[in-house]
Design a protein around this motif. Structure first.
Motif, short mmCIF file in Angstrom:
data_model
loop_
_atom_site.label_atom_id
_atom_site.label_comp_id
_atom_site.label_asym_id
_atom_site.label_seq_id
_atom_site.Cartn_x
_atom_site.Cartn_y
_atom_site.Cartn_z
N ARG A 1 0.82 -1.14 -0.01
CA ARG A 1 0.14 0.08 0.11
C ARG A 1 0.78 1.30 -0.07
N VAL A 2 0.32 2.38 -0.40
CA VAL A 2 0.86 3.69 -0.56
C VAL A 2 -0.02 4.70 -0.08
N ILE A 3 0.38 5.49 0.86
CA ILE A 3 -0.55 6.37 1.71
C ILE A 3 -0.43 7.91 1.00
N THR A 4 -1.24 8.21 0.46
CA THR A 4 -1.27 9.73 -0.21
C THR A 4 -2.61 10.52 0.42
N TYR A 5 -2.81 11.42 -0.08
CA TYR A 5 -3.64 12.48 0.39
C TYR A 5 -4.47 13.35 -0.50
N GLN A 6 -5.69 13.69 -0.70
CA GLN A 6 -6.49 14.58 -1.19
C GLN A 6 -7.09 15.64 -0.25
N LYS A 7 -6.70 16.84 -0.43
CA LYS A 7 -7.08 17.90 0.41
C LYS A 7 -6.57 17.48 2.00
N ASP A 8 -7.60 17.46 2.80
CA ASP A 8 -7.35 17.12 4.18
C ASP A 8 -7.59 15.66 4.46
N VAL B 1 6.06 14.80 -7.04
CA VAL B 1 5.84 13.13 -7.62
C VAL B 1 4.29 13.01 -7.34
N TYR B 2 3.80 12.46 -8.36
CA TYR B 2 2.42 12.20 -8.55
C TYR B 2 2.00 10.88 -8.82
N ILE B 3 0.91 10.11 -8.29
CA ILE B 3 0.55 8.94 -8.66
C ILE B 3 -0.73 9.08 -9.38
N LYS B 4 -0.56 8.11 -10.58
CA LYS B 4 -1.81 8.21 -11.41
C LYS B 4 -2.39 6.55 -11.38
N THR B 5 -3.46 6.55 -11.13
CA THR B 5 -4.07 4.97 -10.74
C THR B 5 -4.58 4.57 -12.11
N THR B 6 -4.99 3.17 -12.04
CA THR B 6 -5.62 2.51 -12.94
C THR B 6 -6.87 3.25 -13.47
N TYR C 1 -2.85 11.58 -7.54
CA TYR C 1 -2.70 12.37 -6.31
C TYR C 1 -1.29 12.51 -6.04
N PRO C 2 -0.86 13.61 -5.37
CA PRO C 2 0.25 13.71 -5.03
C PRO C 2 0.84 12.92 -3.86
N ILE C 3 2.31 12.94 -3.90
CA ILE C 3 2.90 12.22 -2.80
C ILE C 3 4.29 12.66 -2.36
N THR C 4 4.48 12.67 -1.09
CA THR C 4 5.59 13.39 -0.58
C THR C 4 6.84 12.51 -0.80
N SER C 5 7.04 11.28 -1.11
CA SER C 5 8.19 10.61 -1.48
C SER C 5 8.86 10.60 -2.79
N SER C 6 10.04 10.79 -2.96
CA SER C 6 10.84 10.95 -4.16
C SER C 6 10.85 9.65 -4.92
#
Length: 379
Positions: free
Chosen positions: A271-278, A298-303, A308-313
């Protein structure tokens, strides 16, 4: 994908030769035809001008000679007889010299039977430039003149070039004649010679052009064949890669249907934790099509095409993801093997990855990493 065969190459080569040959041939024929007409016209004009000038010069030289004899006190009868003796029985078919007086009486002629003949208005006409008159008028004028004489009463010839020159100290008019029929025959012969010369020159140019085209083409043919062979190899490689990709997709579908048989890599994130607004959002890695870098984020594009943005590089992510499922394509993308829909050739020895959902930016595998990418697919 269609492979380029030797037969296809031969047909293209034949078409190239044929089209080039006909293009050069038509161009050469057109240039030769117009050049021929132009040169022939100039040559014809030069020939007539040469005949006019030669007649004028000949009449003038003889007239001056006769004038000199008269000045030396030689009797007129002797001068006339000397000229008659010098021209008697000479060829009259091509050109000849004769002499009239200004009343139109023939004083000297190669045919002695014509001496004493009187030129009248019905005998012939004379054309000089745009001026038309009777030949007797030219003799009566006592002036030097050159033009075309059209004979009415003569059976031997119809027209001739005539140059008349007055002899000083007398009423004599020396005339130089040139048969136009003979000149026209020379022109016809000139036309025939020009035609043969241009025909041979055209054929020679066509043959040389064809040989040069073949020589130039063969100079690059080996390199082109090598490029074609390389292209065929790349097509075969790409076909094999896409076939392998389809097999991987089928295998992944089978594993998805039997989750209990999955064997995920150790220490890899599920799993990867991301966020959308709060709101925090937890995503299964199997739901992620690719990660991408844009404007240092860095962004995640889902299937499902959600983003979604993500803080990890990307460097941190690739270390924690399943290496069998995710691949670091370049500095901007980490792609999931499930998201790859097609692999294409791009530029020189590069691969273009087409994903679902499609990326706004082109995803490229550099030529230095093509072998590594193929090895990753073969896992």
């Amino acid at each position: 994908m269609t492979e380029i065969t030797p037969f296809t190459l031969s047909m293209k080569k034949f078409s190239l030769y044929t089209i080039t040959f006909f293009a050069v041939g038509i161009t050469v024929l057109l240039i030769s035809f117009f050049s021929f007409q132009h040169i022939y016209s100039l040559s014809k004009e030069d020939l007539f001008n040469a005949k006019f000038e030669a007649g004028k010069r000949e009449a003038r030289e003889i007239g001056k000679l006769l004038e000199m004899q008269l000045k030396q006190g030689i009797p007129k009868e002797t001068v006339i007889q000397n000229l008659q003796n010098s021209i008697v029985n000479t060829d009259t078919q091509s050109s000849f010299i004769c002499m009239y007086n200004q009343k139109g009486i023939e004083l000297c002629h190669p045919n002695p039977a014509l001496v004493g003949q009187i030129i009248d208005k019905d005998n012939s006409t004379f054309t000089s430039g745009s001026k038309h008159s009777d030949f007797i008028e030219i003799l009566n004028s006592g002036k030097e003149s050159t033009g075309t004489r059209h004979l009415v009463q003569s059976r031997d010839r119809r027209s001739e070039i005539v140059s008349v020159f007055p002899v000083g100290g007398s009423d004599w008019m020396v005339a130089s004649h040139a048969n136009l029929e003979v000149i026209n025959e020379q022109i016809r012969s000139l036309y025939l010679n020009f035609s043969i010369a241009f025909l041979l020159a055209t054929l020679l140019i066509l043959v040389v052009s064809f040989l040069l085209i073949r020589m130039i083409y063969r100079k690059y043919e080996a390199a082109k064949n090598s490029e074609i062979n390389d292209l065929n190899d790349e097509i075969n490689m790409l076909t094999a890669i896409n076939t392998q990709l389809n097999s991987i997709h089928e295998r992944l579908k089978l594993h998805a249907a039997l989750p209990s048989q999955e064997d995920p890599a150790e220490n890899s994130k599920r799993r990867v934790i991301t966020y959308q607004k709060d709101e925090l959002i937890s995503l299964e890695t199997s739901e992620i099509a690719y990660f991408f870098l844009e404007n240092n984020i860095v962004y995640i594009k889902t299937t499902r095409a959600n983003q979604y943005p993500i803080t990890s590089s990307l460097d941190e992510l690739i270390k924690t993801l399943d290496q069998k499922m995710f691949y670091r394509a370049n500095r901007q993308f980490i792609i999931n093997i499930k998201a790859i829909s097609n692999i294409l050739l791009y530029g020189k020895n590069q691969l273009k990855i087409v994903t679902m959902p499609e990326s706004k930016e082109t995803i490229l595998i550099s030529k230095n990493r093509v072998a590594e990418f193929k090895k990753w697919l073969e896992q």
